[in-house]
Structure formats: C-alpha cells, structure tokens
Design a protein around this motif. Structure first.
Motif, PDB file in Angstrom:
ATOM      1  N   SER A   8       0.851  -1.187   0.000  1.00  0.00           N
ATOM      2  CA  SER A   8       0.000   0.000   0.000  1.00  0.00           C
ATOM      3  C   SER A   8       0.882   1.229   0.000  1.00  0.00           C
ATOM      4  CB  SER A   8      -0.898  -0.005   1.236  1.00  0.00           C
ATOM      5  OG  SER A   8      -0.130   0.247   2.388  1.00  0.00           O
ATOM      6  N   ASP A  54      -9.960  -5.968   1.008  1.00  0.00           N
ATOM      7  CA  ASP A  54     -10.459  -6.018   2.384  1.00  0.00           C
ATOM      8  C   ASP A  54     -10.582  -4.583   2.879  1.00  0.00           C
ATOM      9  OD1 ASP A  54      -7.934  -5.136   3.522  1.00  0.00           O
ATOM     10  OD2 ASP A  54      -7.219  -7.193   3.362  1.00  0.00           O
ATOM     11  N   LEU A  55     -11.331  -4.401   3.957  1.00  0.00           N
ATOM     12  CA  LEU A  55     -11.605  -3.041   4.430  1.00  0.00           C
ATOM     13  C   LEU A  55     -10.343  -2.328   4.899  1.00  0.00           C
ATOM     14  CD1 LEU A  55     -15.022  -3.455   6.265  1.00  0.00           C
ATOM     15  CD2 LEU A  55     -14.570  -2.538   3.988  1.00  0.00           C
ATOM     16  N   GLU A  56      -9.427  -3.052   5.530  1.00  0.00           N
ATOM     17  CA  GLU A  56      -8.190  -2.424   5.995  1.00  0.00           C
ATOM     18  C   GLU A  56      -7.415  -1.818   4.828  1.00  0.00           C
ATOM     19  OE1 GLU A  56      -4.057  -3.576   8.309  1.00  0.00           O
ATOM     20  OE2 GLU A  56      -5.712  -4.995   8.328  1.00  0.00           O
ATOM     21  N   THR A  57      -7.330  -2.565   3.743  1.00  0.00           N
ATOM     22  CA  THR A  57      -6.630  -2.074   2.559  1.00  0.00           C
ATOM     23  C   THR A  57      -7.420  -0.947   1.908  1.00  0.00           C
ATOM     24  OG1 THR A  57      -5.782  -4.300   2.224  1.00  0.00           O
ATOM     25  CG2 THR A  57      -5.539  -2.783   0.397  1.00  0.00           C
ATOM     26  N   LEU A  59      -9.242   1.209   3.312  1.00  0.00           N
ATOM     27  CA  LEU A  59      -9.066   2.435   4.097  1.00  0.00           C
ATOM     28  C   LEU A  59      -7.788   3.180   3.709  1.00  0.00           C
ATOM     29  CD1 LEU A  59     -10.297   1.208   7.582  1.00  0.00           C
ATOM     30  CD2 LEU A  59     -11.384   2.940   6.142  1.00  0.00           C
ATOM     31  N   GLN A  87     -14.201   4.713   9.626  1.00  0.00           N
ATOM     32  CA  GLN A  87     -13.112   4.900  10.581  1.00  0.00           C
ATOM     33  C   GLN A  87     -13.618   5.480  11.897  1.00  0.00           C
ATOM     34  OE1 GLN A  87     -10.457   7.176   8.007  1.00  0.00           O
ATOM     35  NE2 GLN A  87      -8.944   5.531   8.183  1.00  0.00           N
TER      36      GLN A  87
END
Length: 160
Positions: A8, A54-57, A59, A87
């Motif tokens: 990222s 995925d949500l973490e990525t 974000l 968040q």
C-alpha cells in the motif's frame, strides 16, 4: 498507485485474493458490501483486482488510486466520506442509519448548511442530487468541479 505492486502507499503489505486475471466481485466480501451500501458496486471488480480486497486495505485508498481506477471525483467524494464514517464508527448499523425511509424519499433539510447555501445562491434544486452524490458538507461542496456538475446533470452556466 495501483496496489498490484504488493504494498500500500503506507508501505503495508497488501492482501491479495485469488490468482491473476479478473477478480469476481464476491457478494459477501466486505468491500463489495460497503460499495453496494453507497451505490458504487460498479467499482468492486476494479478495486478487488488491484488489491483493495479487504476493508483495511480499502481504508488506505488514496485519491490517485481512485483516479487511476477511473472513479470520477463525485463518486470518489462519496467513497471517501463512507470510509471516513467507517473509521469513526458511524454509518450503516448505527442508530442514525436505521431509518425506515430511503434516502431518496427524503427532502433535504432546509437547515442543512449545504442546502441553505444552495438555496441562498438560487441553486436549491440541486441540493438533493448533490447530497445524494456525497457533497453533503461545505468542505466536499468546495471540491465540486465542472465535470461533476456535468455528470450530475447540472444546467450549463451554473456554478456552485
């Protein structure tokens, strides 16, 4: 800034699904669910294929990534706002989001700063479409570009 390089923008490893080629938009994937909630499911395959699976990525998604993926500015604003709400822990599932009425059925609140601003400028008839498209605070309203208004079917010559 595509994520197919394996990291990222923040340098964190990117979780990638499946193999090479087109990534099928899995209906149960949290990214797909989030995009459907805000009417942007058309971007799911591109996001999943480039590693935002995925949500973490998701974000970590940046403006340049959205531009590279062909997400127009008015949709980028909507996605950014939803990610910001995520968040902060608000959005679907919160008490404010459990309204039985659909957003499209509601008339804009005349006391809302964006609605009041547009009404004062003689552009009140654009309030509903701008709010629905993610331009729901004065900060995001300042980001409206001519291309956004054209996409939102704004009359030529009207500027916010």
């Amino acid at each position: 800034h595509r994520r197919d390089q394996g990291a990222s923008a923040a340098g964190a490893p990117v979780a990638r699904g499946g193999g090479a080629g087109v990534v099928k938009a899995d209906e149960g994937n949290p990214v797909v669910v989030l995009l459907k909630e805000i009417g942007l499911q058309a971007y799911a395959p591109a996001l999943l294929q480039t590693g935002f699976d995925d949500l973490e990525t998701l974000l970590a998604l940046e403006d340049a990534d959205m531009k590279d993926l062909g997400i127009p500015p008015y949709h980028a604003v909507r996605l950014r706002k939803r990610l910001h709400d995520l968040q902060r822990g608000s959005g679907p599932g919160s008490a404010a989001a459990d309204s039985p009425l659909e957003e499209e059925d509601l008339e804009p609140d005349p006391g809302h700063p964006v609605v009041a601003f547009l009404a004062d400028a003689g552009l009140g008839h654009y309030a509903k479409v701008l709010l629905r498209s993610g331009f729901d605070d004065m900060e995001s309203l300042l980001l409206v570009e001519d291309a956004d208004l054209k996409e939102l079917r704004g009359a030529r010559g009207h500027a916010v």
